[in-house]
Design a protein around this motif. Structure first.
Motif, PDB file in Angstrom:
ATOM      1  N   MET A 258      41.744 -69.200  85.958  1.00 23.66           N
ATOM      2  CA  MET A 258      43.066 -69.475  86.530  1.00 23.66           C
ATOM      3  C   MET A 258      43.978 -70.157  85.511  1.00 23.66           C
ATOM      4  O   MET A 258      45.185 -69.961  85.518  1.00 23.66           O
ATOM      5  CB  MET A 258      42.918 -70.335  87.788  1.00 23.66           C
ATOM      6  CG  MET A 258      42.385 -69.551  88.966  1.00 23.66           C
ATOM      7  SD  MET A 258      42.414 -70.455  90.510  1.00 23.66           S
ATOM      8  CE  MET A 258      40.933 -71.404  90.388  1.00 23.66           C
ATOM      9  N   ALA A 259      43.377 -70.954  84.618  1.00 24.08           N
ATOM     10  CA  ALA A 259      44.186 -71.591  83.582  1.00 24.08           C
ATOM     11  C   ALA A 259      44.667 -70.571  82.557  1.00 24.08           C
ATOM     12  O   ALA A 259      45.794 -70.651  82.062  1.00 24.08           O
ATOM     13  CB  ALA A 259      43.370 -72.687  82.896  1.00 24.08           C
TER      14      ALA A 259
ATOM     15  N   ILE B 279      38.128 -71.933  87.321  1.00 26.14           N
ATOM     16  CA  ILE B 279      39.227 -72.780  86.831  1.00 26.14           C
ATOM     17  C   ILE B 279      39.696 -72.304  85.454  1.00 26.14           C
ATOM     18  O   ILE B 279      40.891 -72.234  85.167  1.00 26.14           O
ATOM     19  CB  ILE B 279      38.761 -74.252  86.782  1.00 26.14           C
ATOM     20  CG1 ILE B 279      38.838 -74.872  88.162  1.00 26.14           C
ATOM     21  CG2 ILE B 279      39.602 -75.065  85.819  1.00 26.14           C
ATOM     22  CD1 ILE B 279      40.239 -75.084  88.666  1.00 26.14           C
TER      23      ILE B 279
ATOM     24  N   ILE C  19      30.543 -68.471  95.799  1.00 26.22           N
ATOM     25  CA  ILE C  19      30.029 -69.754  96.282  1.00 26.22           C
ATOM     26  C   ILE C  19      29.236 -69.564  97.568  1.00 26.22           C
ATOM     27  O   ILE C  19      28.168 -70.151  97.749  1.00 26.22           O
ATOM     28  CB  ILE C  19      31.199 -70.736  96.484  1.00 26.22           C
ATOM     29  CG1 ILE C  19      31.721 -71.201  95.129  1.00 26.22           C
ATOM     30  CG2 ILE C  19      30.778 -71.937  97.325  1.00 26.22           C
ATOM     31  CD1 ILE C  19      32.981 -72.015  95.203  1.00 26.22           C
ATOM     32  N   ALA C  20      29.752 -68.712  98.459  1.00 27.40           N
ATOM     33  CA  ALA C  20      29.057 -68.489  99.727  1.00 27.40           C
ATOM     34  C   ALA C  20      27.697 -67.824  99.492  1.00 27.40           C
ATOM     35  O   ALA C  20      26.711 -68.163 100.152  1.00 27.40           O
ATOM     36  CB  ALA C  20      29.922 -67.635 100.650  1.00 27.40           C
TER      37      ALA C  20
ATOM     38  N   ARG D 298      40.214 -66.589  93.112  1.00 27.44           N
ATOM     39  CA  ARG D 298      39.770 -67.435  94.236  1.00 27.44           C
ATOM     40  C   ARG D 298      38.982 -66.621  95.249  1.00 27.44           C
ATOM     41  O   ARG D 298      38.052 -67.118  95.884  1.00 27.44           O
ATOM     42  CB  ARG D 298      40.975 -68.096  94.897  1.00 27.44           C
ATOM     43  CG  ARG D 298      41.431 -69.324  94.150  1.00 27.44           C
ATOM     44  CD  ARG D 298      42.708 -69.865  94.684  1.00 27.44           C
ATOM     45  NE  ARG D 298      42.607 -70.296  96.078  1.00 27.44           N
ATOM     46  CZ  ARG D 298      43.641 -70.727  96.783  1.00 27.44           C
ATOM     47  NH1 ARG D 298      44.835 -70.769  96.240  1.00 27.44           N
ATOM     48  NH2 ARG D 298      43.487 -71.105  98.024  1.00 27.44           N
ATOM     49  N   THR D 299      39.368 -65.356  95.438  1.00 31.66           N
ATOM     50  CA  THR D 299      38.625 -64.494  96.369  1.00 31.66           C
ATOM     51  C   THR D 299      37.176 -64.338  95.917  1.00 31.66           C
ATOM     52  O   THR D 299      36.243 -64.566  96.691  1.00 31.66           O
ATOM     53  CB  THR D 299      39.287 -63.110  96.451  1.00 31.66           C
ATOM     54  OG1 THR D 299      40.631 -63.281  96.877  1.00 31.66           O
ATOM     55  CG2 THR D 299      38.554 -62.207  97.402  1.00 31.66           C
TER      56      THR D 299
ATOM     57  N   PRO E  45      21.554 -74.075  93.806  1.00 30.13           N
ATOM     58  CA  PRO E  45      22.914 -73.728  94.258  1.00 30.13           C
ATOM     59  C   PRO E  45      23.963 -74.736  93.801  1.00 30.13           C
ATOM     60  O   PRO E  45      25.099 -74.355  93.521  1.00 30.13           O
ATOM     61  CB  PRO E  45      22.793 -73.721  95.780  1.00 30.13           C
ATOM     62  CG  PRO E  45      21.374 -73.400  96.033  1.00 30.13           C
ATOM     63  CD  PRO E  45      20.615 -74.037  94.921  1.00 30.13           C
ATOM     64  N   GLY E  46      23.589 -76.015  93.703  1.00 27.95           N
ATOM     65  CA  GLY E  46      24.552 -77.013  93.219  1.00 27.95           C
ATOM     66  C   GLY E  46      24.989 -76.690  91.798  1.00 27.95           C
ATOM     67  O   GLY E  46      26.187 -76.712  91.474  1.00 27.95           O
TER      68      GLY E  46
ATOM     69  N   ILE F 231      27.119 -73.401  91.895  1.00 23.35           N
ATOM     70  CA  ILE F 231      28.491 -73.594  92.379  1.00 23.35           C
ATOM     71  C   ILE F 231      29.346 -74.254  91.299  1.00 23.35           C
ATOM     72  O   ILE F 231      30.505 -73.893  91.091  1.00 23.35           O
ATOM     73  CB  ILE F 231      28.483 -74.415  93.685  1.00 23.35           C
ATOM     74  CG1 ILE F 231      27.943 -73.560  94.824  1.00 23.35           C
ATOM     75  CG2 ILE F 231      29.887 -74.912  94.036  1.00 23.35           C
ATOM     76  CD1 ILE F 231      27.719 -74.314  96.110  1.00 23.35           C
ATOM     77  N   GLY F 232      28.756 -75.201  90.585  1.00 24.83           N
ATOM     78  CA  GLY F 232      29.490 -75.833  89.481  1.00 24.83           C
ATOM     79  C   GLY F 232      29.866 -74.820  88.414  1.00 24.83           C
ATOM     80  O   GLY F 232      31.003 -74.813  87.916  1.00 24.83           O
TER      81      GLY F 232
ATOM     82  N   MET G 258      35.634 -66.150  93.749  1.00 26.08           N
ATOM     83  CA  MET G 258      34.993 -67.475  93.681  1.00 26.08           C
ATOM     84  C   MET G 258      34.432 -67.878  95.046  1.00 26.08           C
ATOM     85  O   MET G 258      33.291 -68.335  95.157  1.00 26.08           O
ATOM     86  CB  MET G 258      36.013 -68.511  93.215  1.00 26.08           C
ATOM     87  CG  MET G 258      35.465 -69.912  93.093  1.00 26.08           C
ATOM     88  SD  MET G 258      36.756 -71.160  92.952  1.00 26.08           S
ATOM     89  CE  MET G 258      37.267 -71.331  94.665  1.00 26.08           C
ATOM     90  N   PHE G 259      35.233 -67.681  96.077  1.00 29.36           N
ATOM     91  CA  PHE G 259      34.802 -68.083  97.422  1.00 29.36           C
ATOM     92  C   PHE G 259      33.563 -67.296  97.857  1.00 29.36           C
ATOM     93  O   PHE G 259      32.607 -67.868  98.399  1.00 29.36           O
ATOM     94  CB  PHE G 259      35.957 -67.852  98.402  1.00 29.36           C
ATOM     95  CG  PHE G 259      35.704 -68.398  99.775  1.00 29.36           C
ATOM     96  CD1 PHE G 259      35.673 -69.761  99.993  1.00 29.36           C
ATOM     97  CD2 PHE G 259      35.477 -67.555 100.844  1.00 29.36           C
ATOM     98  CE1 PHE G 259      35.433 -70.263 101.258  1.00 29.36           C
ATOM     99  CE2 PHE G 259      35.242 -68.044 102.103  1.00 29.36           C
ATOM    100  CZ  PHE G 259      35.217 -69.406 102.316  1.00 29.36           C
ATOM    101  N   LEU G 260      33.588 -65.994  97.592  1.00 31.23           N
ATOM    102  CA  LEU G 260      32.420 -65.181  97.957  1.00 31.23           C
ATOM    103  C   LEU G 260      31.201 -65.568  97.121  1.00 31.23           C
ATOM    104  O   LEU G 260      30.080 -65.636  97.633  1.00 31.23           O
ATOM    105  CB  LEU G 260      32.739 -63.696  97.783  1.00 31.23           C
ATOM    106  CG  LEU G 260      33.633 -63.095  98.861  1.00 31.23           C
ATOM    107  CD1 LEU G 260      34.000 -61.673  98.513  1.00 31.23           C
ATOM    108  CD2 LEU G 260      32.938 -63.132 100.210  1.00 31.23           C
TER     109      LEU G 260
ATOM    110  N   PHE H 230      32.658 -72.471  89.806  1.00 26.28           N
ATOM    111  CA  PHE H 230      33.972 -73.098  89.878  1.00 26.28           C
ATOM    112  C   PHE H 230      34.533 -73.375  88.483  1.00 26.28           C
ATOM    113  O   PHE H 230      35.739 -73.226  88.250  1.00 26.28           O
ATOM    114  CB  PHE H 230      33.920 -74.388  90.695  1.00 26.28           C
ATOM    115  CG  PHE H 230      35.280 -74.838  91.086  1.00 26.28           C
ATOM    116  CD1 PHE H 230      35.877 -74.323  92.217  1.00 26.28           C
ATOM    117  CD2 PHE H 230      35.993 -75.706  90.289  1.00 26.28           C
ATOM    118  CE1 PHE H 230      37.152 -74.698  92.553  1.00 26.28           C
ATOM    119  CE2 PHE H 230      37.265 -76.090  90.627  1.00 26.28           C
ATOM    120  CZ  PHE H 230      37.848 -75.580  91.759  1.00 26.28           C
TER     121      PHE H 230
END
Lengths: 94, 163
Positions: free
Chosen positions: A56-57, A53, A74-75, A67-68, A41-42, A45-46, A70-72, A49
């Protein structure tokens, strides 16, 4: 597996009973499983993210959507670590 | 060098409405709806101790989601670089918090580890799938997405804010 066998041999050589050796092996394998379960998971998640990024750039106007998801993401990835942790707890203490 | 080249990802931030907060509000709402069912099921199988452990597991999961959203939301208002740090180190931090929350209570008389562990896994994944249905629908059909009060683009960079 070799490490577990070595742990078991050391415990037996020290005069511990078979039950103690089994408990030691179980504790070692549980900790090993928890550590392995946290690595994946580490990395995940990297990766999530990093991609978020980059998105988004490239398209700042889509940051909210990115972000929505991404958050899901990651969870969901974190659920793997939680499963590993719960297995560790159950092997060690239950 | 034009202005676009001079904007660094380290200087970018998001001052708009935080989607993580909205997702977490939904997750907590759904969690409170599902809690009686999970606690009732645990009570039927493991008795009172199982119900208490199940409730504690639900609290851990909802607190985990809330802390994650708080960290990401606060960090995104400062910079995306800090958001990256909050996401990656927040993962370790929250895992440590969950571990501590279980380790400190594992020997108490009312704690049953099996229902506690099962509740953490089932409620975490179940709530995410429940939320995913809604998010997938709004991504596929943006017209169904609820309108926010400040729904215009609020993306900004620190370069702009200092002008």
């Amino acid at each position: 597996m070799e490490a577990l066998a070595r742990i078991a041999k050391v415990a037996a050589a020290a005069g511990a009973s078979a039950a103690d050796a089994k408990n030691n092996a179980a504790a070692g394998s549980a900790g090993f499983a928890y550590g392995l379960a946290a690595i994946g998971p580490g990395i995940g998640i990297g990766l999530i993210f990093g991609s978020a990024i980059e998105s988004m750039a490239r398209q700042p106007e889509s940051a909210g959507m990115v972000r929505t998801t991404m958050f899901l993401g990651i969870a969901f990835t974190e659920a793997l670590a939680l499963i590993g942790f719960v297995v560790f707890i159950l092997l060690k203490y239950a | 060098m034009n202005q676009v080249d001079s904007i660094s990802i380290l200087a970018m931030r998001d001052t708009g409405p935080a989607p993580e907060a909205a997702i977490t509000r939904d997750l907590v709402k759904h969690g409170l709806i599902a809690a009686p069912v999970l606690i009732g099921g645990s009570a039927a199988i493991w008795g009172t101790n199982g119900a208490l452990s199940c409730g504690y597991g639900i609290v851990i999961v909802l607190a985990n989601f809330t802390i994650a959203a708080l960290l990401v939301t606060r960090a995104a208002r400062i910079s995306y670089a800090l958001m990256m740090a909050a996401t990656l180190f927040g993962y370790i931090f929250r895992l440590a918090l969950v571990s501590a929350a279980i380790f400190f209570v594992r020997n108490l008389s009312w704690v049953e580890l099996l229902p506690l562990g099962l509740t953490i896994i089932i409620s975490h994944i179940g709530l995410l799938f429940w939320e995913l249905r809604y998010v997938s629908l709004t991504l596929a059909f943006p017209g169904l997405k609820p309108k926010l009060k400040n729904s215009q683009s609020t993306f900004s960079t620190q370069d702009e804010s200092t002008v």
